[in-house]
Design a protein around this motif. Structure first.
Motif: not given
Length: 163
Positions: A57-74
């Motif tokens: 699945r393409l995992n998409v996160v809607l957040t105010h957190q910085a991108d680098n708080n999530f794995p590269d594939e997210v």
């Protein structure tokens, strides 16, 4: 197409302490079967409850957190307008919004389809599904879930489409 996919018990409970208050393997199977090879959108807390990006699945996160708080594939989007642009660019795909309650509330005006697992049992919880006006939707599919030794709570799977 933007769709919601969630399970709720009596009282619209959808979570407790960042997790599901129940164990219902049939619902987990339904979630996996429905979202595999599609796009899922979650808030940061819901995403973190998965423990990892969900496979196939393409995992998409809607957040105010910085991108680098999530794995590269997210894929990370930071506001509703960015998500709506992404959804518009992917009109040919179904995007499953999977929680949490703030994301459901935020995107309610834009949802086209609802996939609801309704569990006929009371659970303690601290997170509720926002109110949905079902008068704006047609029930297009309803399937009773099988109660057995692994799935001990009566449940059903409903699919609604916006009128």
């Amino acid at each position: 197409m933007i769709s919601y996919l969630w399970a709720e018990s009596k009282g619209h409970i959808i979570g407790v302490n960042g997790n599901l208050p129940w164990r219902l393997p049939a619902d987990m199977h339904y979630f996996k079967q429905t979202t595999t090879n599609n796009i899922i959108l979650a808030g940061a807390k819901t995403y973190k409850s998965f423990g990892r990006p969900l496979p196939n699945r393409l995992n998409v996160v809607l957040t105010h957190q910085a991108d680098n708080n999530f794995p590269d594939e997210v894929m990370v989007v930071h506001d509703v307008n960015d998500f709506l642009k992404f959804a518009n660019d992917n009109k040919d795909k179904e995007i499953f919004v999977v929680g949490g309650s703030q994301i459901f509330k935020l995107l309610l005006p834009y949802v086209d389809r609802l996939y609801r697992t309704l569990i006929d049992h009371e659970f303690d919880g601290d997170t509720k599904m926002p109110e949905i006006n079902y008068d704006k939707f047609n029930l297009i599919k309803e399937k009773l879930g099988k109660v057995d030794s692994k799935n001990i709570y009566p449940h059903k799977f409903d699919v609604f489409e916006r009128k």
